[in-house]
Design an enzyme around this catalytic site. Structure first.
Site, PDB file in Angstrom:
ATOM      1  N   ASP A 106     -10.293  25.510   3.089  1.00  0.00           N
ATOM      2  CA  ASP A 106     -11.320  24.477   2.956  1.00  0.00           C
ATOM      3  C   ASP A 106     -12.173  24.647   1.703  1.00  0.00           C
ATOM      4  O   ASP A 106     -12.823  23.701   1.258  1.00  0.00           O
ATOM      5  CB  ASP A 106     -12.255  24.495   4.178  1.00  0.00           C
ATOM      6  CG  ASP A 106     -11.580  23.998   5.440  1.00  0.00           C
ATOM      7  OD1 ASP A 106     -10.408  23.599   5.368  1.00  0.00           O
ATOM      8  OD2 ASP A 106     -12.233  24.009   6.498  1.00  0.00           O
ATOM      9  N   ARG A 165      -9.183  33.014  16.574  1.00  0.00           N
ATOM     10  CA  ARG A 165     -10.634  32.857  16.615  1.00  0.00           C
ATOM     11  C   ARG A 165     -11.166  33.437  17.924  1.00  0.00           C
ATOM     12  O   ARG A 165     -10.634  33.174  19.002  1.00  0.00           O
ATOM     13  CB  ARG A 165     -11.016  31.384  16.488  1.00  0.00           C
ATOM     14  CG  ARG A 165     -10.400  30.709  15.267  1.00  0.00           C
ATOM     15  CD  ARG A 165     -10.877  29.275  15.101  1.00  0.00           C
ATOM     16  NE  ARG A 165     -10.089  28.548  14.114  1.00  0.00           N
ATOM     17  CZ  ARG A 165     -10.265  28.632  12.802  1.00  0.00           C
ATOM     18  NH1 ARG A 165     -11.216  29.410  12.326  1.00  0.00           N
ATOM     19  NH2 ARG A 165      -9.519  27.945  11.976  1.00  0.00           N
TER      20      ARG A 165
END
Length: 397
Positions: free
Chosen positions: A134, A75
């Site tokens: 997710d 990230r």
């Protein structure tokens, strides 16, 4: 005619099929194309960490079965200066097209990168390739990575529940934590194999439903009285803790151990909190075969979009009507995806906790695979019944 120069990268948390999307992308590139891999996600794009990749017939087919991110992901938040630098780096290499495989943040970054390219007068074409365990990504029926993670979660909860039921009378409560920051898709998937009231999980808690710790304790106690053991599943985003020093965002995760501690202190029942952990996004033996092939196809479609000079799109999956599962690839503007989260539909936000809607189970079945089935009820369940006699006299005051 000059050979097309195209780049592809991976960003965010990996999935079990993230490299299948990469393979699909590489396979769609013609033999004459110059294909570059971005190493280390968006940081690699900023720092110009690009390497030539074999593509077309030369693409490494082993990627179809390799978890993680072959190029490296991670990230890296992009500043305005970073966006300008990315456009300049790609222009210097004469790269005319870029695809990034990722989730919500990646699609947002792709949209911003395309805007930065237009401001700079660049003709850079940008596409996003969806992935996330997710399943909170808008613009697609489901995201590659989620079916495999859901399969892993459903099987793990089934098997951990069988283990705990075998130890009934010695152990009492297990609280299992799934991934899912703001969406309960994985937590709800934990109940996919539940058929009888005594089957685990007995309780499921998702972020879309307000969580009351006192009600949780009451529901655990009631389930223990009914079954003699309790498996509760919670999403990692259920409770947000204050930011730790040096962090700007609330800390997510560690819900299960905290709730297990409260169960022991308040109810006097032996409890264990366990995180299902990174196996949800990396355990390749639980990979859904459908997930693998759909991930590959979406990577393939993204490459074809870019080779046609089309930009600002993410290939997504649209489920077709009918009793048999089918899905088609549709082209979704990045503007519809960037910054958007996809929670559970209101009808699937379970109340009371533990009851899994039948239509959710039907929606999930083809994704995780029809071969995933419940275990037969243990013989001891019928002989012992649901009467709980676990150390009631040992309760703490």
């Amino acid at each position: 005619m000059s050979r097309p120069r195209i780049a592809v990268g991976q960003a965010g948390g990996p999935t079990a099929v993230m490299n299948a999307s990469l393979l699909g992308f590489l396979e769609a590139c013609p033999p004459g194309a110059e294909v570059y891999g971005v190493l280390g996600g968006f940081r690699g794009l900023v720092e110009d960490y690009l390497v030539r990749l074999p593509a077309g017939p030369s693409a490494d087919r082993r990627l179809l079965f390799v978890p993680g991110a072959w190029l490296g992901a991670g990230r890296h938040p992009l500043s305005e200066e970073d966006l300008v630098r990315c456009v300049e780096r790609l222009a210097a290499r004469r790269v005319r097209a870029l695809a990034m495989i990722g989730g919500n943040g990646t699609m947002w970054a792709c949209a911003r990168l395309e805007e930065a390219a237009r401001r700079a007068g660049s003709k850079l074409a940008v596409a996003g390739i969806p992935k996330t365990v997710d399943n909170d990504l808008a613009g697609t029926d489901h995201a590659p990575g989620f079916p495999s993670a859901a399969r892993y979660v459903a099987a793990m909860v089934r098997d951990v529940g069988a283990d705990l039921e075998a130890m009934r009378g010695f152990e009492a409560v297990r609280v299992l934590e799934t991934m899912g920051r703001n969406a309960g898709w994985l937590a709800l998937s934990a109940g996919y194999l539940r058929r009888e009231p005594q089957d685990p999980p007995h309780l499921i808690y998702v972020p879309e439903r307000p969580f009351d710790p006192d009600s949780f304790l009451e529901e655990v106690e009631a389930a223990f009285r009914a079954h003699g053991f309790v498996v509760a599943v919670v999403s990692e985003g259920l409770i947000r803790r204050p930011p730790e020093e040096g962090l700007r965002k609330p800390v997510i995760g560690g819900v299960a151990p905290e709730l297990a501690r409260r169960v022991e202190e308040s109810l006097g029942l032996p409890a264990r909190g366990e995180l299902l952990g990174m196996g949800q996004r990396s355990f390749v033996l639980a990979t859904s075969s459908l997930d693998r092939e759909e991930a590959r196809e979406l990577g393939n479609r993204a490459a074809r979009l870019l080779l046609e000079g089309r930009s600002g799109l993410m290939p997504g999956l649209r489920r077709l009507p009918g009793a048999r599962y089918g899905a088609e690839v549709e082209e979704v503007p990045l503007g519809r995806v960037a910054g958007a989260e996809r929670p559970l539909p209101p009808g699937w936000v379970i109340s009371p906790p533990g009851e899994v809607p039948g239509d959710f189970r039907g929606w999930l079945a083809p994704l995780v695979g029809e071969d995933l089935a419940p275990h037969p009820p243990p013989l001891g369940r019928r002989l012992l019944g649901g009467v709980a006699r676990h150390g009631r006299e040992d309760r703490k005051p």
